[in-house]
Design an enzyme around this catalytic site. Structure first.
Site, PDB file in Angstrom:
ATOM      1  N   HIS A 158       0.879  -1.179   0.000  1.00 28.02           N
ATOM      2  CA  HIS A 158       0.000   0.000   0.000  1.00 28.02           C
ATOM      3  C   HIS A 158       0.918   1.231   0.000  1.00 28.02           C
ATOM      4  O   HIS A 158       2.041   1.173   0.507  1.00 28.02           O
ATOM      5  CB  HIS A 158      -0.818  -0.065   1.293  1.00 28.02           C
ATOM      6  CG  HIS A 158      -1.898   0.957   1.423  1.00 28.02           C
ATOM      7  ND1 HIS A 158      -1.639   2.267   1.744  1.00 28.02           N
ATOM      8  CD2 HIS A 158      -3.251   0.859   1.323  1.00 28.02           C
ATOM      9  CE1 HIS A 158      -2.787   2.922   1.828  1.00 28.02           C
ATOM     10  NE2 HIS A 158      -3.777   2.100   1.572  1.00 28.02           N
TER      11      HIS A 158
ATOM     12  N   ASP B  17       3.020  -4.794   8.003  1.00 31.82           N
ATOM     13  CA  ASP B  17       1.790  -4.022   7.872  1.00 31.82           C
ATOM     14  C   ASP B  17       0.645  -5.029   8.004  1.00 31.82           C
ATOM     15  O   ASP B  17       0.380  -5.799   7.084  1.00 31.82           O
ATOM     16  CB  ASP B  17       1.783  -3.329   6.500  1.00 31.82           C
ATOM     17  CG  ASP B  17       0.440  -2.689   6.181  1.00 31.82           C
ATOM     18  OD1 ASP B  17      -0.522  -2.883   6.948  1.00 31.82           O
ATOM     19  OD2 ASP B  17       0.354  -2.004   5.144  1.00 31.82           O
TER      20      ASP B  17
ATOM     21  N   GLN C 268      -4.523  -5.518   7.064  1.00 28.04           N
ATOM     22  CA  GLN C 268      -5.512  -6.443   6.495  1.00 28.04           C
ATOM     23  C   GLN C 268      -5.371  -7.836   7.101  1.00 28.04           C
ATOM     24  O   GLN C 268      -5.854  -8.822   6.517  1.00 28.04           O
ATOM     25  CB  GLN C 268      -5.360  -6.518   4.967  1.00 28.04           C
ATOM     26  CG  GLN C 268      -5.424  -5.202   4.242  1.00 28.04           C
ATOM     27  CD  GLN C 268      -6.803  -4.559   4.269  1.00 28.04           C
ATOM     28  OE1 GLN C 268      -7.789  -5.193   4.662  1.00 28.04           O
ATOM     29  NE2 GLN C 268      -6.889  -3.297   3.887  1.00 28.04           N
TER      30      GLN C 268
ATOM     31  N   LYS D 131     -10.335  -0.736  10.751  1.00 24.94           N
ATOM     32  CA  LYS D 131     -10.516  -1.914   9.891  1.00 24.94           C
ATOM     33  C   LYS D 131     -10.839  -3.159  10.721  1.00 24.94           C
ATOM     34  O   LYS D 131     -11.060  -4.228  10.174  1.00 24.94           O
ATOM     35  CB  LYS D 131      -9.261  -2.146   9.049  1.00 24.94           C
ATOM     36  CG  LYS D 131      -9.020  -1.049   8.003  1.00 24.94           C
ATOM     37  CD  LYS D 131      -7.889  -1.439   7.079  1.00 24.94           C
ATOM     38  CE  LYS D 131      -7.249  -0.266   6.372  1.00 24.94           C
ATOM     39  NZ  LYS D 131      -8.044   0.284   5.291  1.00 24.94           N
TER      40      LYS D 131
ATOM     41  N   CYS E  48      -4.931   2.494  -3.520  1.00 22.92           N
ATOM     42  CA  CYS E  48      -3.719   3.072  -2.929  1.00 22.92           C
ATOM     43  C   CYS E  48      -2.516   2.149  -3.133  1.00 22.92           C
ATOM     44  O   CYS E  48      -1.646   2.051  -2.273  1.00 22.92           O
ATOM     45  CB  CYS E  48      -3.892   3.389  -1.455  1.00 22.92           C
ATOM     46  SG  CYS E  48      -5.072   4.692  -1.162  1.00 22.92           S
TER      47      CYS E  48
END
Lengths: 148, 415
Positions: B132, B209, B212, B235, B373
């Site tokens: 991202h 990261d 997700q 999220k 993104c």
């Protein structure tokens, strides 16, 4: 027809369509019929960049009137571009610069002109107006015998 | 043989769960909402909303300062959230949990602090081809500032990282590896254990990261042995503006602070400031107190359902969606990884994703279109963007059926 008459005609066309599907099918059809921009003008110079879909716009001056041709990589955007061109193409720079655009709202597509929509339509409207203002300024200065 | 998901034995009671989310009861254009943009943000359960209201109506006060009762209550609630999150990630100590504004903020924090503390001219930062923008740009900015270079682990056309290339890129110049656990644009679950093991063999720290990941699968930072891990509260059913950075204590102690201000100091004179201990060293200024407390409520909600159960449910959803999508004429998957979680990206023939998204929206179906993104990912596949459906604990098989019907209808209009 004046810009106002053209807008009123579009509003009347759309008023017969009851649901969103009919409206979109009409818009998609208009997109397919759009007078396409000459491939040689599909350059970065003519690109109006939206975040998601892109619009290429070309302007020509013929007999004191502005002729627009355009294209987009997205079909719905192309249809909306086609509506814009129907309204503006063949009008004088002076009329275009002064025109108030209300048909988008009236046919229930106002969200397409929101800055968050990122489909290039708002930028296109601004660009058409800018072209008109620039041509208008140019013709004024030529009348006054001064160079721009 | 293809495995048919056993939909008769759901891992969770989805109908009961859906009732916890007020927004899912809303209609869009007169139709029940099908919300499949969960990778962008999730909806919030009532318990999170109640917690926010409770905080502002009963205990609103600044943390870590006042001697008065309310400030103590607010401080306790804020610090309890830190403990809950430490437990959720299995961190060794709550001090290893830093509250941030979100994933982007957490990566910026580490890129800045790590850059200042550890990076010299000529050094290399390693990221991947499916990051991202938030895991690219902060490193680019830092590299430019420090005279370092950002290098990229390539991926193949299935949307999987090329691990042999990763091994080759791991030279002594590499000072940190920053990769996504799960790709937001493709749904790929990366082999992070292998990445961490290879990097650690060379004493190189790894940032994950997990924006997700944490809402879709159990994440244990000790088991992963990861050095830094970041995610966003919004999220994982929490409030926007809340987020978490996990860092190993030895790393967080070693790095210089990010922002200066109140709360992150022990003593201040004009001559010299002594920084506070962890976690306060990295939390300058009044934090998002309500956000942190709301995030705790969200995490407890997830824990109550059980993240393993959520994972099992969503695996069934993904498998079902993949099967149904294959029945759609001209549909091609963008990214076809062996391990997928949470999201499916696709295109249909040469239909522009924007057009498809627009016509799905009109049918009350919220999906995401565009580059997500992750422009380099779109450039890699030479496409303007994708249509992405992404799932959550409250997603149903009916949602997927409506999406498939919606796609078929839209495609028929656009062809």
């Amino acid at each position: 027809m004046t810009i106002k008459e053209k807008q009123d005609e579009l509003i009347s066309d759309f008023s017969f369509m009851e649901n969103w599907m009919d409206k979109y099918e009409h818009i998609i059809q208009l997109g397919k019929e759009l007078p396409l921009i000459d491939e040689k003008y599909k350059t970065p110079d003519h690109l109006i960049k939206g975040c998601q879909s892109q619009v290429w716009l070309h302007t020509d001056m013929q007999d004191g009137k502005l002729i627009f041709t355009a294209d987009s990589d997205a079909v719905i955007t192309k249809g909306l571009v086609s509506l814009m061109i129907t309204v503006f193409s063949g009008q004088t720079p002076k009329d275009i610069a002064a025109a108030e655009i209300y048909f988008i709202d009236a046919i229930g597509l106002s969200n397409h002109l929101s800055p968050t929509r990122s489909n290039g339509l708002l930028s296109m409207l601004k660009q058409i107006k800018l072209y008109a203002i620039a041509y208008e300024a140019k013709s004024q200065s030529q009348k006054n015998g001064t160079e721009l | 043989m293809q495995h048919v998901p056993d939909t008769t034995v759901p891992a969770i009671d989805v109908e009961k769960i859906r009732k916890d989310f007020p927004l899912l009861q809303e209609k869009v254009y007169g139709q029940p909402l099908v919300y499949l943009d969960n990778a962008a943000t999730t909806q919030k359960p009532q318990v999170v909303l109640d917690t926010l209201i409770e905080y502002y109506t009963r205990i609103n006060s600044n943390v870590h300062r006042g001697v008065h009762h309310l400030s103590q209550e607010a401080t306790n609630a804020y610090e309890n959230s830190r403990k809950t999150i430490a437990g959720f990630l299995n961190a060794r100590k709550p001090e290893e949990i830093i509250f941030t504004k979100g994933t982007t903020d957490g990566i910026n924090l580490i890129a800045y602090a790590f850059g200042r503390g550890e990076i010299k001219p000529g050094d290399v930062v390693l990221a991947s081809a499916m990051e991202h923008h938030s895991n690219i740009v902060p490193w680019q900015m830092m590299c430019e500032d420090r005279g370092a270079t950002l290098q990229i682990i390539p991926m193949d056309d299935k949307g999987e990282l090329m691990m042999d290339q990763f091994s080759a890129l791991l030279t002594d110049k590499v000072k940190i590896v920053a990769v996504t656990y799960v790709s937001n644009a493709l749904g790929t679950v990366n082999p992070v254990r292998d990445i961490i093991a290879q990097a650690h063999a060379r004493n190189i720290p790894v940032l994950l990261d997990a924006a997700q990941a944490v809402q879709h699968m159990p994440v244990d930072v000790q088991e992963l042995d990861v050095d830094f891990l970041v995610f966003s509260g919004h999220k994982i059913y929490g409030p926007t503006g809340s987020g978490v950075l996990y860092g190993k204590e030895e790393w967080l102690d070693r790095l210089p602070p990010y922002q200066g201000g109140g709360d992150m100091i022990k003593t201040v004179t004009f001559a010299k400031t002594i920084y506070n201990v962890l976690p306060y060293k990295f939390e300058a200024g009044t934090p998002d107190i309500s956000g942190a407390i709301g995030l705790e409520a969200a995490i407890k909600y997830v824990q109550q359902i059980g993240v393993e159960n959520i994972q099992a449910w969503e695996e069934q959803l993904v498998e079902y969606a993949m099967q149904q999508f294959q029945q759609i004429d001209g549909l091609r998957f963008i990214g076809n990884p062996r391990n997928r979680s949470g999201a499916i990206s696709f295109l249909i023939q040469d239909i522009h994703p924007y057009d498809l998204g627009e016509l799905l929206d009109k049918q009350g179906i919220a999906i995401r279109t565009g580059h997500h993104c992750a422009e380099p990912v779109m450039d890699f596949f030479c496409i303007p963007g994708t249509v992405r459906a992404s799932f959550a604990v409250y997603t149903t098989f009916e949602d997927i059926d409506r999406l498939v019907a919606g796609i078929k209808k839209a495609a028929a209009m656009l062809r």
